[in-house]
Design a protein around this motif. Structure first.
Motif, PDB file in Angstrom:
ATOM      1  N   UNK A 142      68.788  24.489  28.390  1.00 30.03           N
ATOM      2  CA  UNK A 142      67.462  23.866  28.347  1.00 30.03           C
ATOM      3  C   UNK A 142      67.552  22.343  28.438  1.00 30.03           C
ATOM      4  N   UNK A 143      68.706  21.823  28.856  1.00 34.70           N
ATOM      5  CA  UNK A 143      68.876  20.370  28.934  1.00 34.70           C
ATOM      6  C   UNK A 143      68.066  19.809  30.100  1.00 34.70           C
ATOM      7  N   UNK A 144      67.711  18.557  29.974  1.00 39.50           N
ATOM      8  CA  UNK A 144      67.139  17.840  31.106  1.00 39.50           C
ATOM      9  C   UNK A 144      65.657  18.002  31.296  1.00 39.50           C
ATOM     10  N   UNK A 145      65.147  19.238  31.275  1.00 31.47           N
ATOM     11  CA  UNK A 145      63.720  19.458  31.516  1.00 31.47           C
ATOM     12  C   UNK A 145      62.933  19.092  30.263  1.00 31.47           C
ATOM     13  N   UNK A 146      61.970  18.202  30.419  1.00 30.99           N
ATOM     14  CA  UNK A 146      61.072  17.835  29.327  1.00 30.99           C
ATOM     15  C   UNK A 146      59.738  18.541  29.492  1.00 30.99           C
ATOM     16  N   UNK A 147      59.110  18.349  30.650  1.00 29.72           N
ATOM     17  CA  UNK A 147      57.821  18.979  30.929  1.00 29.72           C
ATOM     18  C   UNK A 147      57.603  18.966  32.433  1.00 29.72           C
ATOM     19  N   UNK A 148      56.449  19.454  32.875  1.00 31.55           N
ATOM     20  CA  UNK A 148      56.185  19.540  34.307  1.00 31.55           C
ATOM     21  C   UNK A 148      56.094  18.165  34.956  1.00 31.55           C
ATOM     22  N   UNK A 149      55.396  17.237  34.312  1.00 30.66           N
ATOM     23  CA  UNK A 149      55.221  15.923  34.925  1.00 30.66           C
ATOM     24  C   UNK A 149      56.560  15.243  35.161  1.00 30.66           C
ATOM     25  N   UNK A 150      57.449  15.311  34.166  1.00 30.12           N
ATOM     26  CA  UNK A 150      58.770  14.686  34.308  1.00 30.12           C
ATOM     27  C   UNK A 150      59.580  15.369  35.399  1.00 30.12           C
ATOM     28  N   UNK A 151      59.489  16.698  35.492  1.00 23.04           N
ATOM     29  CA  UNK A 151      60.231  17.434  36.518  1.00 23.04           C
ATOM     30  C   UNK A 151      59.705  17.095  37.906  1.00 23.04           C
ATOM     31  N   UNK A 152      58.376  17.023  38.053  1.00 20.56           N
ATOM     32  CA  UNK A 152      57.781  16.663  39.350  1.00 20.56           C
ATOM     33  C   UNK A 152      58.186  15.243  39.754  1.00 20.56           C
ATOM     34  N   UNK A 153      58.207  14.338  38.781  1.00 21.49           N
ATOM     35  CA  UNK A 153      58.581  12.953  39.088  1.00 21.49           C
ATOM     36  C   UNK A 153      60.037  12.864  39.526  1.00 21.49           C
ATOM     37  N   UNK A 154      60.905  13.601  38.833  1.00 19.08           N
ATOM     38  CA  UNK A 154      62.316  13.607  39.206  1.00 19.08           C
ATOM     39  C   UNK A 154      62.501  14.189  40.599  1.00 19.08           C
ATOM     40  N   UNK A 155      61.786  15.264  40.900  1.00 16.73           N
ATOM     41  CA  UNK A 155      61.879  15.875  42.217  1.00 16.73           C
ATOM     42  C   UNK A 155      61.429  14.909  43.304  1.00 16.73           C
ATOM     43  N   UNK A 156      60.338  14.218  43.069  1.00 19.87           N
ATOM     44  CA  UNK A 156      59.847  13.251  44.054  1.00 19.87           C
ATOM     45  C   UNK A 156      60.855  12.134  44.299  1.00 19.87           C
ATOM     46  N   UNK A 157      61.498  11.681  43.216  1.00 16.66           N
ATOM     47  CA  UNK A 157      62.493  10.623  43.363  1.00 16.66           C
ATOM     48  C   UNK A 157      63.711  11.107  44.138  1.00 16.66           C
ATOM     49  N   UNK A 158      64.170  12.310  43.843  1.00 22.06           N
ATOM     50  CA  UNK A 158      65.345  12.846  44.546  1.00 22.06           C
ATOM     51  C   UNK A 158      65.058  13.086  46.028  1.00 22.06           C
ATOM     52  N   UNK A 159      63.815  13.431  46.368  1.00 18.14           N
ATOM     53  CA  UNK A 159      63.474  13.747  47.746  1.00 18.14           C
ATOM     54  C   UNK A 159      63.068  12.521  48.543  1.00 18.14           C
ATOM     55  N   UNK A 160      62.913  11.400  47.866  1.00 18.42           N
ATOM     56  CA  UNK A 160      62.453  10.191  48.550  1.00 18.42           C
ATOM     57  C   UNK A 160      63.499   9.695  49.556  1.00 18.42           C
TER      58      UNK A 160
END
Length: 313
Positions: free
Chosen positions: A295-313
């Motif tokens: 369960x490491x790393x994931x905090x909530x949906x907003x944080x996961x979406x933000x991380x995904x957007x940054x990685x895909x940028x």
């Protein structure tokens, strides 16, 4: 039709005890010092349901724990994430399923496992109405669910489809005997989400496309194969969707497959395309790989979406 839960997650619930970094077990009764030790709810059902709850889905856990202190941690921790644990059986006279993981500096995780309560639970007829009151029905842990494996699981997945649930499935620890448990399930699985290594053990053949065709020909609607460092491949009919990995520093790979499954289901629940669901799965798995435990790393949906957007940028 209105459903009480977004997802019912049935199967393997484990307490993980993790330590890192472990380069060797000390000789005799000696002691070595490490940086971190954690307790987490894990397993192909437990890790997935926790990540789903963190991603904002309304979930129920369906499985079993024992009559020990480990059970208290597992149930209490899930309830802290808002997971309904009404159908988590507490079984007398058995231990809660648990694993000790010695995580190496490169993220590998040799394990010691006590099978425990997950071998002793079933979904009884009087539970079915509650268990199937969901949009998505995920079954995780085939191969380590002695009482449920095989025909009982096939009946359960069939009932889920007949109730209008989308069925998703994953296993654990594929071995030479696992195919006998898996073959009866395939016509009742909408999204089949093993690793390529597990798929190859089950099918007895090698290659991504070869395995996609093997499982499609046996009734699976959509094979979703996780490919480790090569990302994932989603197959629907003749369509093939490959999503690569993100550029991350891996701390621990425990629970990455479960996190991918959770993110993928969350994407489907949003109505996203298969490609976008796979990206949300990849982001979830990447976050979990960045820390210790499933369960490491994931905090909530907003944080996961933000991380995904940054990685895909």
């Amino acid at each position: 039709m209105s459903r009480r839960f977004d997802v019912s997650v049935v199967g393997l619930y484990i307490l993980d005890v993790l330590g890192r970094p472990v380069t060797a077990i000390p000789d005799g009764g000696n002691v070595d010092f490490i940086e971190e030790i954690r307790l987490t709810v894990a397993g192909t059902a437990g890790g997935t349901v926790v990540d789903l709850a963190k991603l904002g889905l309304n979930c129920q856990a369906v499985g079993a724990v024992g009559s020990d202190e480990k059970a208290d941690f597992v149930i209490n921790r899930m309830q802290q994430f808002g997971i309904d644990c009404t159908h988590m059986a507490r079984l007398d006279g058995v231990e809660t399923s648990a694993t000790i993981l010695n995580v190496r500096p490169n993220g590998e995780r040799p394990a010691l496992h006590c099978r425990g309560a997950s071998d002793h639970f079933d979904v009884s007829d009087d539970m079915l109405g509650d268990v199937l009151d969901c949009r998505f029905f995920h079954l995780g842990g085939t191969g380590l669910l002695a009482k449920l494996d095989g025909a009982p699981t096939a009946r359960l997945l069939k009932a889920a489809q007949e109730a209008g649930c989308v069925t998703t499935w994953d296993l654990v620890g594929a071995g030479p005997d696992t195919w006998q448990f898996v073959e009866p399930l395939l016509p009742h699985i909408d999204y089949f989400i093993p690793s390529i290594e597990e798929a190859e053990i089950l099918s007895g053949i090698t290659g991504v496309e070869e395995n996609i065709q093997f499982f499609q020909s046996r009734g699976v609607k959509c094979p979703v194969l996780t490919l480790g460092a090569d990302g994932s491949m989603v197959a629907m009919g003749d369509e093939r969707i490959h999503v690569g990995v993100y550029d991350i520093s891996v701390v621990d790979t425990t629970g990455c497959g479960d996190a991918f499954t959770a993110g993928f289901i969350a994407g489907l629940a949003d109505g996203r395309s298969l490609e976008e669901a796979a990206h949300l799965g990849t982001a979830s798995a990447s976050l979990v790989a960045s820390g210790l435990g499933s369960d490491a790393g994931i905090v909530d949906r907003a944080q996961t979406e933000a991380a995904m957007a940054a990685w895909r940028a």
